[in-house]
Write an enzyme that holds these catalytic residues in place. Structure first.
Site, PDB file in Angstrom:
ATOM      1  N   GLY B 234      48.742  49.444 152.074  1.00 32.48           N
ATOM      2  CA  GLY B 234      47.771  49.563 153.152  1.00 32.48           C
ATOM      3  C   GLY B 234      47.975  48.482 154.197  1.00 32.48           C
ATOM      4  O   GLY B 234      49.041  47.879 154.288  1.00 32.48           O
ATOM      5  N   LEU B 260      50.277  57.653 150.936  1.00 31.27           N
ATOM      6  CA  LEU B 260      50.601  56.448 151.712  1.00 31.27           C
ATOM      7  C   LEU B 260      51.200  55.340 150.838  1.00 31.27           C
ATOM      8  O   LEU B 260      50.661  55.018 149.778  1.00 31.27           O
ATOM      9  CB  LEU B 260      49.324  55.942 152.394  1.00 31.27           C
ATOM     10  CG  LEU B 260      49.517  54.775 153.383  1.00 31.27           C
ATOM     11  CD1 LEU B 260      50.343  55.209 154.579  1.00 31.27           C
ATOM     12  CD2 LEU B 260      48.177  54.227 153.830  1.00 31.27           C
ATOM     13  N   ASP B 261      52.285  54.742 151.303  1.00 31.52           N
ATOM     14  CA  ASP B 261      52.900  53.570 150.659  1.00 31.52           C
ATOM     15  C   ASP B 261      53.242  53.820 149.193  1.00 31.52           C
ATOM     16  O   ASP B 261      53.189  52.903 148.368  1.00 31.52           O
ATOM     17  CB  ASP B 261      51.977  52.339 150.762  1.00 31.52           C
ATOM     18  CG  ASP B 261      51.748  51.938 152.211  1.00 31.52           C
ATOM     19  OD1 ASP B 261      52.599  52.261 153.053  1.00 31.52           O
ATOM     20  OD2 ASP B 261      50.715  51.309 152.493  1.00 31.52           O
ATOM     21  N   ALA B 262      53.593  55.056 148.864  1.00 32.01           N
ATOM     22  CA  ALA B 262      53.781  55.381 147.452  1.00 32.01           C
ATOM     23  C   ALA B 262      55.115  56.039 147.130  1.00 32.01           C
ATOM     24  O   ALA B 262      55.350  56.396 145.992  1.00 32.01           O
ATOM     25  CB  ALA B 262      52.650  56.289 146.981  1.00 32.01           C
TER      26      ALA B 262
END
Lengths: 316, 316, 316, 316
Positions: B234, B260-262
């Site tokens: 995040g 997100l961001d994964a």
């Protein structure tokens, strides 16, 4: 260091304002102390907190004279008592502390302590079944790498009794019984340790300590978590790291607070890994990181180089 | 390498079973190729997936002969055409691929590709206002460090037009307008890029791309996240890292998926930091980690050394 | 920092003896300065050297008053001159320096300096044909990452003129001619730089500077060597590192002394490598280490955090 | 791995030429083996050397059948002998080796070996007075981290007898006497070890072994040197590192050759240090690096992942 004398260390934590360093260094100079090293940090120069760690060397004579001049220990010694004996007496050290409190600390409303070179602390190690951190800490103590005495090993399993006893350290088996559960185990550990130890090390203890235990143990508790926190907080971090495909794995030593895996971090380490390594091989690598990170964190703590600043640490 | 020839690379991904390496290496030997390097990995020797990356060297003559022997390109060349020209023709390469598909890949139901040394890929770089990753990638392209051509820089801000154009790369300003929003910006970027690029790099793009965009762009998307994921996913990771008092900060390059961001991590880096460093100084350190981690991830991708294995990567 | 004021930094180097910190901090307190951070180091508490770096914040009013009280700048200012202007005047700063010399420095026979936040230094960069360190430093200057102004780029080759001029920095081509040789080139560089720069950076200059040049340039010279010194001093370190089969390669930034590759080390970095990497790939990795290590060394130098202690450095 | 079977590993070293991988993988496929992982490396695709390390899994039945089909062990087993017993018999393994030699190795003039999962090697550890590496290796053996058996600890001092014996390992005190000197000590060690061990580890042995000893011991010798070689070869590296002001210290594990501190490097590690650390503290840090680097080097060696390529190693 040609002349006989004593090494001490002064730690200060107070609201920041001008004049603190001048007051402290003036006091030490008047007391005949030479500052060997000094580090300070202000979290914010206006309105923040001020942290100081000073190591000083005090010649034998200076301490005795300084204190006598103050009259504070005059009654306590006869003419035949050597200044060496004066210093070793609790009275002499106490006098210097009283002077610091009266002349400096009160004015700045400081939290502070002076620790002398020979005031070794008592360490309790809590373990479960993993032996790597325990074996490493006991070996370091035996070598004199840790400025402390390990006075107890406590475990919820009997497996590591041999390791502790071979190192001459009392082992206490405090199982988590069905009856009583963790609360019972905590009560037994408080009986054993509260007031008897200066720092508690969780060397892969694998049990969650309650806020009540932490409040009552009366000593800081340092844990080693086998991940690069805050990543992979909670259980089974190596398996999760592997599933996640991270390229580095780590370990984190932190002070324990009631919230799980969330206290101020003292030290961290990482190593590069790759896909070829099985979960077992990651644990191999992880164990090496864990024992080194935990030992360094404990050494930093015992050296009074770690100061808690809210949720994080300042490490001088 | 005394004799003239061509370097190629073969990537294979299939269900693991005995005989794959024998079949692949037998095929390459018959085709006159010498294996320069080869790496393979089985996620689980029974029932897992098998991944292979082989670099081979094919003498000019071998390719021409091998292909002619098969008769597969006999019609395509007249007597005056040199074997060199044969190879360069799409037909010759295509023939080798067809043989591999027929003789090896079908039998093992492989996903595979052969890439020749001169098949450079087209890269689009998406940026916002931070210039460090963009400047670094453009400089590396100019030096020839990246085996690719940067064909477009796209940004939601006009600030970095000068950087792109100085490097001779077209710059496209695709703002996120009030009307249309991110969906409008994505539509414009799809017009510009879909089918025109082989890989998209988010060099601190600072906008979240939708699953729909990812599905339609038709190329893998690599992002640099300015933390040691999964920690501090995040926004604003450096501030949070500082508040948390972590002792190491990092950056993570990963393939972008809808969550997100994964996505699967390609590369990570970390650096030691301490309490003395302000948030601004952590960003200083962080920028250096980010540009190096992103550049390495892109270079690994362009080298076909990254294979996605579920939620993680195998990096040969 | 609510109130207006000025940040300065005081560096001290003298023979160690009791009372130094008390004297310095007392002086700063009397001058109305609040110490923001302070680090000190004694090479040996008896008979060694004492090094101090202090950052302080001085409120606008304090400086003016403190100085006026001393009468030292009374004549220099008319009634209409604001205290802000006072500070900016060389006179006011000079006065504080004079007081420090008279009241503290003389007593302890200190080497010392006070540097104010706005006293930016002039940097000259010497390069040959490798562009990576130059490009990186110019980019960092443009971003404001370096607290300095790059005032000249000098090279024995014309290749990097474009890089310098695009960044608005004068470029000087000083070839090493057959006639005159390196001595002639040094003479020309002394004409250009002596007295005009505060620090010289060898950003892969690839020429050996004479002891005479170093004596006459009048500024410290920082070099980046592409190995983990003292390993692989001299030429061609990556090739030798590869032949040697080392598992980590590195770079070293050091002050230049007459003895080749032997001056006090400011910063070093390493990266893990393996046998698969060609000499060219090691250079790829090496360039990234070089530019980061050199930039950090220069930033540390400009921050006055590097103190030379005989053949080594103390980095605060 | 559902079905019963055996894991083996094949190492190959020969002049590079086309067809090696095809021949090896074809052989393994015919023998019923599934390749679990495989790494290869060519020092130079034309005219260099080819190195291969393959791990394979062979079902119990496959081995027995494959061997019987060849008739090579037909006589050796009666009808009541289970295939499991067949495999365990030296004969069966020998037969596979003979086939590999006849069908593959001769053709390519290979140096090669096949090692089965249960063929543990015998390790001798030579020490002096420093205990850290010895304690660490003995602890790792006890945990099962090392795929080997420590069969002897030999020292020129009696100090560490207790450590060895507590781990159940015979301890041999072989002093370097005035009469006989190192030559006498070597003769005694050759009596004890030659032919009895598969690898010798110098865990801070602090004595220089002669070329004659190395030739006659008949096993590779791995040393841990307490510096980042080739920097600070020879004695007292931490003191010299500190005087030199290096910013990172390290340790190097290497095969021993007659030239001091110059054999092929297996593994290296480094840690950041600073001026505040005394020589004693550098040794503290150094000991941690040494024991981890030595243990990893030994584990790599025992895993057959280290291949010597002239003066350097290839580590798969």
């Amino acid at each position: 260091m040609g002349r006989p004398g004593y090494t001490g260390r002064l730690l200060v934590d107070c609201a920041d304002r001008p004049g603190i360093v001048a007051a402290v260094s003036g006091f030490l100079f008047d007391a005949g102390a030479n500052i060997v090293s000094s580090h300070q940090y202000s979290s914010d120069p206006s309105g923040g907190r001020f942290f100081l760690r000073t190591e000083f060397f005090l010649e034998e004579e200076s301490l005795a004279e300084g204190l006598l001049a103050e009259g504070s220990i005059g009654q306590a010694r006869g003419p035949a008592v050597s200044s060496h004996e004066v210093l070793r007496a609790a009275g002499a050290r106490e006098a210097l502390r009283e002077r610091f409190q009266a002349e400096v600390a009160e004015r700045f409303q400081m939290d502070w302590l002076i620790r002398w070179w020979d005031e070794r602390r008592r360490v309790a190690i809590l373990v479960s079944r993993h032996d790597h951190c325990l074996v490493d800490l006991l070996w370091r103590q035996r070598r004199g790498e840790l400025d402390a005495e390990v006075v107890a090993v406590v475990s919820n399993h009997p497996d590591l009794r041999g390791e502790a006893e071979a190192a001459g350290v009392p082992f206490h088996h405090v199982p988590v019984l069905e009856e009583g559960g963790m609360m019972g185990a905590e009560a037994r550990m408080l009986e054993l340790l509260a007031g008897e130890v200066d720092v508690v090390v969780l060397a892969r203890y694998m049990q969650i300590l309650s806020g009540d235990f932490l409040a009552r143990i009366g000593a800081p508790v340092i844990n080693i978590h086998h991940s690069f926190l805050p990543a992979f907080a909670g259980a089974d971090p190596y398996r999760r790291a592997r599933e996640h495909g991270v390229k580095l794995i780590g370990a984190t030593a932190h002070y324990v607070i009631e919230e799980l895996d969330a206290g101020p971090i003292v030290e961290q380490g990482v190593e590069r890994v790759d896909h070829r390594q099985s979960a077992a091989e990651l644990e191999w690598v992880g164990r090496d990181i864990e024992r080194i990170v935990l030992a360094r964190a404990l050494a930093l703590h015992l050296d009074d180089r770690v100061i808690i600043d809210g949720g994080r640490t300042v490490v001088f």
